[in-house]
Motif scaffolding. Structure first.
Motif, mmCIF file in Angstrom:
data_model
loop_
_atom_site.group_PDB
_atom_site.id
_atom_site.type_symbol
_atom_site.label_atom_id
_atom_site.label_comp_id
_atom_site.label_asym_id
_atom_site.label_seq_id
_atom_site.Cartn_x
_atom_site.Cartn_y
_atom_site.Cartn_z
ATOM 1 N N MET A 90 -8.542 -4.022 -26.724
ATOM 2 C CA MET A 90 -8.788 -2.730 -26.105
ATOM 3 C C MET A 90 -7.449 -2.068 -25.756
ATOM 4 O O MET A 90 -6.608 -2.677 -25.102
ATOM 5 C CB MET A 90 -9.617 -2.930 -24.833
ATOM 6 N N HIS A 91 -7.227 -0.871 -26.222
ATOM 7 C CA HIS A 91 -5.999 -0.173 -25.870
ATOM 8 C C HIS A 91 -6.160 1.332 -26.028
ATOM 9 O O HIS A 91 -7.094 1.803 -26.657
ATOM 10 C CB HIS A 91 -4.801 -0.689 -26.676
ATOM 11 N N ASP A 92 -5.233 2.049 -25.426
ATOM 12 C CA ASP A 92 -5.224 3.509 -25.516
ATOM 13 C C ASP A 92 -4.216 3.939 -26.583
ATOM 14 O O ASP A 92 -3.396 3.143 -27.021
ATOM 15 C CB ASP A 92 -4.800 4.129 -24.172
ATOM 16 N N ASP A 104 0.507 2.691 -29.658
ATOM 17 C CA ASP A 104 -0.420 1.902 -28.850
ATOM 18 C C ASP A 104 0.037 1.882 -27.404
ATOM 19 O O ASP A 104 1.220 1.757 -27.125
ATOM 20 C CB ASP A 104 -0.459 0.448 -29.347
ATOM 21 N N LEU A 105 -0.900 1.988 -26.488
ATOM 22 C CA LEU A 105 -0.591 1.883 -25.061
ATOM 23 C C LEU A 105 -1.499 0.820 -24.464
ATOM 24 O O LEU A 105 -2.693 0.799 -24.759
ATOM 25 C CB LEU A 105 -0.875 3.211 -24.349
ATOM 26 N N ALA A 106 -0.944 -0.021 -23.623
ATOM 27 C CA ALA A 106 -1.774 -1.008 -22.956
ATOM 28 C C ALA A 106 -2.730 -0.265 -22.031
ATOM 29 O O ALA A 106 -2.337 0.674 -21.355
ATOM 30 C CB ALA A 106 -0.900 -1.959 -22.151
ATOM 31 N N SER A 107 -3.996 -0.674 -22.009
ATOM 32 C CA SER A 107 -4.923 0.046 -21.141
ATOM 33 C C SER A 107 -5.252 -0.772 -19.895
ATOM 34 O O SER A 107 -6.329 -0.686 -19.364
ATOM 35 C CB SER A 107 -6.195 0.419 -21.887
ATOM 36 N N SER A 126 -11.477 3.879 -24.648
ATOM 37 C CA SER A 126 -10.153 4.154 -25.176
ATOM 38 C C SER A 126 -9.817 5.605 -24.925
ATOM 39 O O SER A 126 -10.670 6.488 -25.034
ATOM 40 C CB SER A 126 -10.076 3.783 -26.650
ATOM 41 N N ARG A 127 -8.602 5.814 -24.522
ATOM 42 C CA ARG A 127 -8.169 7.170 -24.220
ATOM 43 C C ARG A 127 -7.127 7.599 -25.240
ATOM 44 O O ARG A 127 -6.387 6.787 -25.759
ATOM 45 C CB ARG A 127 -7.551 7.226 -22.823
#
Ligand SMILES: [Zn+2]
Ligand SMILES: [Zn+2]
Length: 141
Positions: A90-92, A104-107, A126-127
């Motif tokens: 799962m990531h933003d 990729d951004l850690a969510s 996810s954003r």
């Protein structure tokens, strides 16, 4: 962001996910799964065209579809593009509105679900952040 390392052997990886290791699947898996990356079906096709001249765009698309269904890739839509993501955690995402690069951004690993979803069994979130990346911002003169 760190991605759990996966098997280096695409044959083993495909078999572990219940897929027959056809040459097309091995080629796509090798390209996408050795590092975390995002690619449109067209980009995958362009990259593999040299080594696999007989592979059609349709085959590439079907192969990506199989890998997604087997849980090896995630599919999402950004700015009207279909993008396949080899990071299935799962990531933003952040997308640059000028060059289209996707990051990729850690969510933070937790889901803050809206009150309206109180009765839902939430499976993911996810954003998408949009903006202009540092490379595209002109330095001030
Ligand atoms: Zn940019
Ligand atoms: Zn991603």
């Amino acid at each position: 962001m760190n991605v759990t390392p996966r098997s280096d052997d695409p044959h083993a990886l495909l078999r572990a996910h219940g897929l027959r290791a056809t040459p097309q699947r091995v080629a796509v898996a090798q390209l996408l799964l050795k590092q975390a990356m995002h690619a449109t079906p067209r980009e995958v096709y362009t990259k593999l065209k040299t080594d696999f001249p007989s592979m059609s765009q349709n085959t590439v698309y079907l192969t990506l579809d199989h890998l997604e269904k087997a849980g090896l890739l995630r599919r999402f839509h950004i700015a009207g593009r279909v993008v396949f993501d080899s990071n299935t955690q799962m990531h933003d995402h952040a997308c640059c509105s000028r060059c289209g690069r996707i990051m990729d951004l850690a969510s933070a690993g937790r889901i803050d679900s809206p009150d309206e979803l109180g009765k839902w069994q939430v499976e993911g979130q996810s954003r998408l952040w949009s903006g202009v990346c540092p490379d595209c911002i002109q330095p001030p003169r």
